[in-house]
Design a protein around this motif. Structure first.
Motif, PDB file in Angstrom:
ATOM      1  N   GLN A 173      -6.382   1.188   4.788  1.00  0.00           N
ATOM      2  CA  GLN A 173      -7.185   1.707   3.645  1.00  0.00           C
ATOM      3  C   GLN A 173      -8.018   2.879   4.589  1.00  0.00           C
ATOM      4  O   GLN A 173      -8.041   3.909   3.635  1.00  0.00           O
ATOM      5  CB  GLN A 173      -8.040   0.605   2.854  1.00  0.00           C
ATOM      6  CG  GLN A 173      -7.148  -0.267   2.088  1.00  0.00           C
ATOM      7  CD  GLN A 173      -8.165  -0.947   1.164  1.00  0.00           C
ATOM      8  OE1 GLN A 173      -8.649  -0.892   0.430  1.00  0.00           O
ATOM      9  NE2 GLN A 173      -8.413  -2.291   1.746  1.00  0.00           N
ATOM     10  N   TYR A 219      -4.303   4.464   2.865  1.00  0.00           N
ATOM     11  CA  TYR A 219      -3.305   3.599   2.149  1.00  0.00           C
ATOM     12  C   TYR A 219      -4.105   3.224   0.976  1.00  0.00           C
ATOM     13  O   TYR A 219      -5.169   2.534   1.252  1.00  0.00           O
ATOM     14  CB  TYR A 219      -2.718   2.570   3.228  1.00  0.00           C
ATOM     15  CG  TYR A 219      -1.524   3.096   3.947  1.00  0.00           C
ATOM     16  CD1 TYR A 219      -0.310   3.108   3.390  1.00  0.00           C
ATOM     17  CD2 TYR A 219      -1.645   3.817   5.175  1.00  0.00           C
ATOM     18  CE1 TYR A 219       0.944   3.549   4.189  1.00  0.00           C
ATOM     19  CE2 TYR A 219      -0.695   4.282   5.956  1.00  0.00           C
ATOM     20  CZ  TYR A 219       0.760   4.227   5.461  1.00  0.00           C
ATOM     21  OH  TYR A 219       1.784   4.622   6.075  1.00  0.00           O
ATOM     22  N   GLN A 220      -3.623   3.138  -0.150  1.00  0.00           N
ATOM     23  CA  GLN A 220      -4.083   2.758  -1.229  1.00  0.00           C
ATOM     24  C   GLN A 220      -3.352   1.528  -1.951  1.00  0.00           C
ATOM     25  O   GLN A 220      -2.122   1.465  -2.028  1.00  0.00           O
ATOM     26  CB  GLN A 220      -4.314   3.673  -2.187  1.00  0.00           C
ATOM     27  CG  GLN A 220      -4.843   5.044  -2.009  1.00  0.00           C
ATOM     28  CD  GLN A 220      -6.479   4.618  -1.774  1.00  0.00           C
ATOM     29  OE1 GLN A 220      -7.165   3.767  -2.513  1.00  0.00           O
ATOM     30  NE2 GLN A 220      -6.940   5.044  -0.697  1.00  0.00           N
ATOM     31  N   PRO A 221      -3.997   0.354  -2.385  1.00  0.00           N
ATOM     32  CA  PRO A 221      -3.416  -0.936  -2.743  1.00  0.00           C
ATOM     33  C   PRO A 221      -2.568  -0.616  -4.037  1.00  0.00           C
ATOM     34  O   PRO A 221      -3.035   0.210  -4.849  1.00  0.00           O
ATOM     35  CB  PRO A 221      -4.466  -1.916  -3.063  1.00  0.00           C
ATOM     36  CG  PRO A 221      -5.569  -1.004  -3.090  1.00  0.00           C
ATOM     37  CD  PRO A 221      -5.675   0.285  -2.197  1.00  0.00           C
ATOM     38  N   TYR A 246       0.931  -1.150   0.162  1.00  0.00           N
ATOM     39  CA  TYR A 246       0.101  -0.175   0.059  1.00  0.00           C
ATOM     40  C   TYR A 246       0.955   1.189  -0.072  1.00  0.00           C
ATOM     41  O   TYR A 246       2.069   1.224   0.638  1.00  0.00           O
ATOM     42  CB  TYR A 246      -0.679   0.110   1.312  1.00  0.00           C
ATOM     43  CG  TYR A 246      -2.008  -0.999   1.268  1.00  0.00           C
ATOM     44  CD1 TYR A 246      -3.214  -0.738   0.851  1.00  0.00           C
ATOM     45  CD2 TYR A 246      -1.855  -2.248   1.779  1.00  0.00           C
ATOM     46  CE1 TYR A 246      -4.305  -1.551   0.888  1.00  0.00           C
ATOM     47  CE2 TYR A 246      -2.786  -3.243   1.947  1.00  0.00           C
ATOM     48  CZ  TYR A 246      -3.871  -2.769   1.179  1.00  0.00           C
ATOM     49  OH  TYR A 246      -5.035  -3.760   1.619  1.00  0.00           O
TER      50      TYR A 246
END
Length: 290
Positions: free
Chosen positions: A266, A270-272, A132
């Motif tokens: 997330q 936090y973004q994958p 992430y």
């Protein structure tokens, strides 16, 4: 495609720098090793450093810093998959032993399939991971407490926390190793504690300060303190602290087997980015089924 082998980390980094910096979030571990170990002199086993090139362009990079896993990194998945057999042929020709890999998932699985077949081994999944990236923090619900740097006083409990965390993530340590690990991170001022009413309740660490990005790891809350938002608060405030230090983004890896941690990260921004896998190669069992 051709394999290029490098005699030193500076020589390797000179060739792969733009390849790594163009995807600094995905390249964080390999880039961090390149920066951290650039002046190290190995007296015994040397690092394995190589690239696979197509028409002079790097399509796959490989790094093994003893005694850690072989790191693999591609930029384009299809080209990376096509490069894997060339790397394996080179390793077999050089009679090079590989016991563990850490790689983007598709390339790692392709390497494992060919490597285990060639050597009559079997794979064991150590960690199924998701990377992430965060560029701005979504503040979680307010709760009492504060983030602070860990101190020497905290060494009374930190080794036990680290031991418990590594047991949960299949990255086993001895207590002595956990003590040394905790001591090093306290001295480097990379380890942080979330405390409530003066009581330590969660921890997280800064790691791999690279060019534009930095990583968060060692996130742990004791079992009897979970479900209260401590990890969310700790990681959110540490991420904000690191961005305020001047980094453009933070990264972290999560275990896909733990849906709770994937959700809370997330929720704070936090973004994958992509999935990774850590695999170990073992001899096939010769025991007869009962």
């Amino acid at each position: 495609m051709e394999v290029t082998r490098y005699s030193s980390i500076p020589a390797f980094y000179a060739d792969v720098e733009s390849f790594l910096l163009s995807q600094e979030d995905r390249a964080g571990i390999m880039l961090g090793n390149s920066l951290r170990f650039k002046d190290k002199v190995w007296e015994e086993e040397q690092p394995f450093l190589a690239t696979v090139k197509k028409d002079g362009e790097i399509v796959l990079a490989a790094m093994l810093i003893p005694p850690y896993a072989l790191l693999l990194l591609e930029k384009d998945e299809a080209e990376g998959l096509a490069a894997v057999p060339h790397l394996i042929q080179y390793l077999i020709k050089e009679d090079y032993a590989i016991h563990k890999i850490m790689s983007p998932k598709a390339v790692g699985k392709a390497f494992s399939k060919e490597w285990t077949t060639a050597h009559q081994l079997e794979e064991k999944v150590l960690m199924d991971l998701r990377l992430y990236t965060l560029q701005s923090v979504i503040q979680p619900a307010a709760r009492p407490g504060k983030l602070r740097k860990a101190t020497q006083t905290d060494l009374t409990f930190l080794p036990q926390w680290i031991l418990e965390m590594t047991e949960e993530t299949n990255q086993l340590m001895t207590f002595a190793e956990a003590e040394e690990y905790a001591k090093d991170r306290v001295e480097s001022e990379f380890l942080f504690i979330w405390e409530e009413d003066g009581r330590p309740v969660s921890m997280a660490a800064k790691t791999r300060p690279n060019i534009k990005g930095v990583s968060v790891n060692l996130v742990y809350t004791p079992r009897d303190l979970r479900g209260r938002g401590y990890a969310s608060a700790c990681v959110a405030m540490l991420s904000k602290y690191l961005l305020n230090e001047g980094f453009e983004f933070c990264t972290l890896y999560t275990d896909l087997a733990n849906p709770t941690s994937n959700k809370i990260y997330q929720n704070i921004g936090y973004q994958p980015v992509s999935d990774f896998i850590e695999l170990k190669f073992n001899q096939k069992s010769t025991e007869s089924p009962v």
